[in-house]
Design a protein around this motif. Structure first.
Motif, PDB file in Angstrom:
ATOM      1  N   GLN A  92      14.148   8.014  14.441  1.00  0.00           N
ATOM      2  CA  GLN A  92      13.722   8.048  13.181  1.00  0.00           C
ATOM      3  C   GLN A  92      12.518   7.568  12.743  1.00  0.00           C
ATOM      4  OE1 GLN A  92      16.785   7.349  10.337  1.00  0.00           O
ATOM      5  NE2 GLN A  92      15.511   7.927   8.586  1.00  0.00           N
ATOM      6  N   VAL A  93      11.382   7.929  12.296  1.00  0.00           N
ATOM      7  CA  VAL A  93      10.262   7.371  11.859  1.00  0.00           C
ATOM      8  C   VAL A  93      10.317   6.502  10.736  1.00  0.00           C
ATOM      9  CG1 VAL A  93       7.947   7.782  11.142  1.00  0.00           C
ATOM     10  CG2 VAL A  93       8.959   9.127  12.859  1.00  0.00           C
ATOM     11  N   GLN A  94       9.911   5.354  10.760  1.00  0.00           N
ATOM     12  CA  GLN A  94       9.826   4.359   9.625  1.00  0.00           C
ATOM     13  C   GLN A  94       8.547   4.027   9.359  1.00  0.00           C
ATOM     14  OE1 GLN A  94      12.659   1.180  10.555  1.00  0.00           O
ATOM     15  NE2 GLN A  94      14.119   1.911   9.093  1.00  0.00           N
ATOM     16  N   LEU A  95       8.249   3.705   8.093  1.00  0.00           N
ATOM     17  CA  LEU A  95       6.956   3.197   7.685  1.00  0.00           C
ATOM     18  C   LEU A  95       6.936   1.671   7.146  1.00  0.00           C
ATOM     19  CD1 LEU A  95       5.111   6.309   5.806  1.00  0.00           C
ATOM     20  CD2 LEU A  95       5.029   5.785   8.287  1.00  0.00           C
ATOM     21  N   VAL A  96       6.066   0.915   7.749  1.00  0.00           N
ATOM     22  CA  VAL A  96       6.437  -0.588   7.503  1.00  0.00           C
ATOM     23  C   VAL A  96       4.891  -0.902   6.701  1.00  0.00           C
ATOM     24  CG1 VAL A  96       6.781  -2.763   8.269  1.00  0.00           C
ATOM     25  CG2 VAL A  96       8.247  -0.969   9.234  1.00  0.00           C
ATOM     26  N   GLU A  97       5.157  -1.049   5.494  1.00  0.00           N
ATOM     27  CA  GLU A  97       3.823  -1.657   4.843  1.00  0.00           C
ATOM     28  C   GLU A  97       3.792  -3.362   4.930  1.00  0.00           C
ATOM     29  OE1 GLU A  97       4.745   1.145   1.483  1.00  0.00           O
ATOM     30  OE2 GLU A  97       3.056  -0.257   1.053  1.00  0.00           O
ATOM     31  N   SER A  98       2.554  -3.709   4.898  1.00  0.00           N
ATOM     32  CA  SER A  98       2.009  -5.137   4.893  1.00  0.00           C
ATOM     33  C   SER A  98       0.919  -5.452   4.304  1.00  0.00           C
ATOM     34  CB  SER A  98       2.252  -5.855   6.212  1.00  0.00           C
ATOM     35  OG  SER A  98       1.308  -5.013   7.214  1.00  0.00           O
ATOM     36  N   GLY A  99       0.311  -6.760   4.125  1.00  0.00           N
ATOM     37  CA  GLY A  99      -0.925  -7.242   3.664  1.00  0.00           C
ATOM     38  C   GLY A  99      -0.887  -7.257   2.018  1.00  0.00           C
ATOM     39  N   GLY A 100       0.222  -7.062   1.431  1.00  0.00           N
ATOM     40  CA  GLY A 100       0.194  -7.297  -0.035  1.00  0.00           C
ATOM     41  C   GLY A 100       0.138  -8.966  -0.425  1.00  0.00           C
ATOM     42  N   GLY A 101      -0.087  -9.487  -1.688  1.00  0.00           N
ATOM     43  CA  GLY A 101      -0.037 -10.534  -1.980  1.00  0.00           C
ATOM     44  C   GLY A 101      -0.479 -10.863  -3.357  1.00  0.00           C
ATOM     45  N   LEU A 102      -1.009 -12.307  -3.577  1.00  0.00           N
ATOM     46  CA  LEU A 102      -1.335 -12.741  -4.673  1.00  0.00           C
ATOM     47  C   LEU A 102      -3.067 -12.963  -4.439  1.00  0.00           C
ATOM     48  CD1 LEU A 102      -1.429 -13.667  -7.713  1.00  0.00           C
ATOM     49  CD2 LEU A 102      -0.695 -15.886  -6.744  1.00  0.00           C
ATOM     50  N   VAL A 103      -3.873 -12.407  -5.180  1.00  0.00           N
ATOM     51  CA  VAL A 103      -5.323 -12.385  -5.076  1.00  0.00           C
ATOM     52  C   VAL A 103      -5.997 -12.604  -6.404  1.00  0.00           C
ATOM     53  CG1 VAL A 103      -5.702 -10.113  -5.161  1.00  0.00           C
ATOM     54  CG2 VAL A 103      -7.433 -11.517  -3.858  1.00  0.00           C
ATOM     55  N   LEU A 162      -3.998  -3.412   3.006  1.00  0.00           N
ATOM     56  CA  LEU A 162      -2.721  -3.299   3.103  1.00  0.00           C
ATOM     57  C   LEU A 162      -2.709  -2.218   4.241  1.00  0.00           C
ATOM     58  CD1 LEU A 162      -1.638  -1.901  -0.531  1.00  0.00           C
ATOM     59  CD2 LEU A 162      -1.803  -4.483   0.496  1.00  0.00           C
ATOM     60  N   SER A 163      -1.631  -2.501   4.896  1.00  0.00           N
ATOM     61  CA  SER A 163      -1.471  -1.663   6.291  1.00  0.00           C
ATOM     62  C   SER A 163      -0.136  -1.048   6.257  1.00  0.00           C
ATOM     63  CB  SER A 163      -1.131  -2.650   7.448  1.00  0.00           C
ATOM     64  OG  SER A 163      -2.607  -3.319   7.750  1.00  0.00           O
ATOM     65  N   SER A 170      -8.193   4.592   5.365  1.00  0.00           N
ATOM     66  CA  SER A 170      -8.547   4.902   6.590  1.00  0.00           C
ATOM     67  C   SER A 170      -7.175   5.109   7.497  1.00  0.00           C
ATOM     68  CB  SER A 170      -9.615   3.999   7.341  1.00  0.00           C
ATOM     69  OG  SER A 170      -8.929   2.561   7.284  1.00  0.00           O
ATOM     70  N   ARG A 171      -7.496   5.525   8.912  1.00  0.00           N
ATOM     71  CA  ARG A 171      -6.421   5.515   9.738  1.00  0.00           C
ATOM     72  C   ARG A 171      -6.838   5.426  10.946  1.00  0.00           C
ATOM     73  NH1 ARG A 171      -4.341  11.934  10.220  1.00  0.00           N
ATOM     74  NH2 ARG A 171      -3.139  10.783  11.923  1.00  0.00           N
ATOM     75  N   ASP A 172      -5.931   4.616  11.934  1.00  0.00           N
ATOM     76  CA  ASP A 172      -6.019   4.363  13.421  1.00  0.00           C
ATOM     77  C   ASP A 172      -4.899   4.973  14.060  1.00  0.00           C
ATOM     78  OD1 ASP A 172      -6.215   3.322  15.725  1.00  0.00           O
ATOM     79  OD2 ASP A 172      -6.937   1.132  15.096  1.00  0.00           O
ATOM     80  N   THR A 173      -5.373   6.312  14.596  1.00  0.00           N
ATOM     81  CA  THR A 173      -4.401   6.940  15.199  1.00  0.00           C
ATOM     82  C   THR A 173      -3.854   6.433  16.407  1.00  0.00           C
ATOM     83  OG1 THR A 173      -6.137   8.562  16.212  1.00  0.00           O
ATOM     84  CG2 THR A 173      -5.242   9.281  14.270  1.00  0.00           C
ATOM     85  N   ALA A 174      -4.868   5.649  17.030  1.00  0.00           N
ATOM     86  CA  ALA A 174      -4.284   4.965  18.319  1.00  0.00           C
ATOM     87  C   ALA A 174      -3.079   4.095  18.043  1.00  0.00           C
ATOM     88  CB  ALA A 174      -5.494   4.487  19.221  1.00  0.00           C
ATOM     89  N   LYS A 175      -3.415   3.426  17.000  1.00  0.00           N
ATOM     90  CA  LYS A 175      -2.414   2.385  16.502  1.00  0.00           C
ATOM     91  C   LYS A 175      -1.181   2.989  15.489  1.00  0.00           C
ATOM     92  CE  LYS A 175      -5.314  -1.492  16.810  1.00  0.00           C
ATOM     93  NZ  LYS A 175      -5.954  -2.681  16.048  1.00  0.00           N
ATOM     94  N   ASN A 176      -1.236   4.315  15.347  1.00  0.00           N
ATOM     95  CA  ASN A 176      -0.364   4.942  14.342  1.00  0.00           C
ATOM     96  C   ASN A 176      -0.282   4.008  13.014  1.00  0.00           C
ATOM     97  OD1 ASN A 176       0.950   7.360  14.512  1.00  0.00           O
ATOM     98  ND2 ASN A 176       2.973   6.428  15.217  1.00  0.00           N
ATOM     99  N   THR A 177      -1.500   3.668  12.354  1.00  0.00           N
ATOM    100  CA  THR A 177      -1.377   2.956  11.316  1.00  0.00           C
ATOM    101  C   THR A 177      -2.382   3.437  10.302  1.00  0.00           C
ATOM    102  OG1 THR A 177      -0.952   1.021  12.567  1.00  0.00           O
ATOM    103  CG2 THR A 177      -1.622   0.587  10.443  1.00  0.00           C
ATOM    104  N   MET A 178      -1.960   3.174   8.962  1.00  0.00           N
ATOM    105  CA  MET A 178      -2.939   3.819   8.050  1.00  0.00           C
ATOM    106  C   MET A 178      -3.249   2.427   6.995  1.00  0.00           C
ATOM    107  SD  MET A 178      -0.955   6.040   9.260  1.00  0.00           S
ATOM    108  CE  MET A 178       0.702   5.660   8.470  1.00  0.00           C
ATOM    109  N   TYR A 179      -4.445   2.428   6.583  1.00  0.00           N
ATOM    110  CA  TYR A 179      -4.981   1.183   5.718  1.00  0.00           C
ATOM    111  C   TYR A 179      -5.528   1.651   4.270  1.00  0.00           C
ATOM    112  CZ  TYR A 179      -5.111  -0.530  10.545  1.00  0.00           C
ATOM    113  OH  TYR A 179      -4.773  -0.885  11.771  1.00  0.00           O
ATOM    114  N   LEU A 180      -5.310   0.644   3.424  1.00  0.00           N
ATOM    115  CA  LEU A 180      -5.826   0.733   2.143  1.00  0.00           C
ATOM    116  C   LEU A 180      -6.713  -0.486   1.915  1.00  0.00           C
ATOM    117  CD1 LEU A 180      -6.321   2.330  -0.672  1.00  0.00           C
ATOM    118  CD2 LEU A 180      -4.274   1.040  -1.447  1.00  0.00           C
ATOM    119  N   GLN A 181      -7.918  -0.265   2.081  1.00  0.00           N
ATOM    120  CA  GLN A 181      -8.756  -1.474   1.758  1.00  0.00           C
ATOM    121  C   GLN A 181      -9.023  -1.503   0.354  1.00  0.00           C
ATOM    122  OE1 GLN A 181     -10.143  -3.826   4.110  1.00  0.00           O
ATOM    123  NE2 GLN A 181     -10.769  -4.935   2.135  1.00  0.00           N
TER     124      GLN A 181
END
Length: 114
Positions: A1-12, A20-21, A70-81
């Protein structure tokens, strides 16, 4: 089963940046769309933007020119800058990947202090 794990949030602080990843744990077949949403306290979840399979991007007016998907298909990761952050960007941010099925991340908190 596919799961999406987000990271990169915080206080700024206002004017700061975060990236965000959204990492997919498994292979998602035929990705058509990667959406980023956010939900501020007491408000409905809203679309921030998306990127299509061909790389076309769309952003809502409130983040246009400041956010980038953006997307990095090799890493199967999506980003929000997110650059030049404002207090009104404070929200929980969610990634949503649409392929043959739709998958959601668990959300990551972004807090922008004034």
């Amino acid at each position: 089963q596919v799961q999406l794990v987000e990271s990169g949030g915080g206080l700024v602080q206002t004017g700061g940046s975060l990236r965000l990843s959204c990492a997919a744990s498994g292979s998602i077949v035929s990705i058509k769309l990667v959406n980023w949403y956010r939900q501020a306290p007491g408000k409905q979840r809203e679309l921030v933007g998306f990127i299509t399979a061909s790389g076309t991007t769309f952003y809502v007016d409130s983040v246009k020119g400041r956010f980038s998907i953006s997307r990095d298909t090799a890493k199967n990761t999506m980003y929000l800058q997110m650059n030049n952050l404002k207090p009104e960007d404070t929200a929980v941010y969610y990634c949503n990947v649409v392929g043959r099925l739709s998958y959601w991340g668990q959300g990551t908190q972004v807090t922008v202090s004034s």
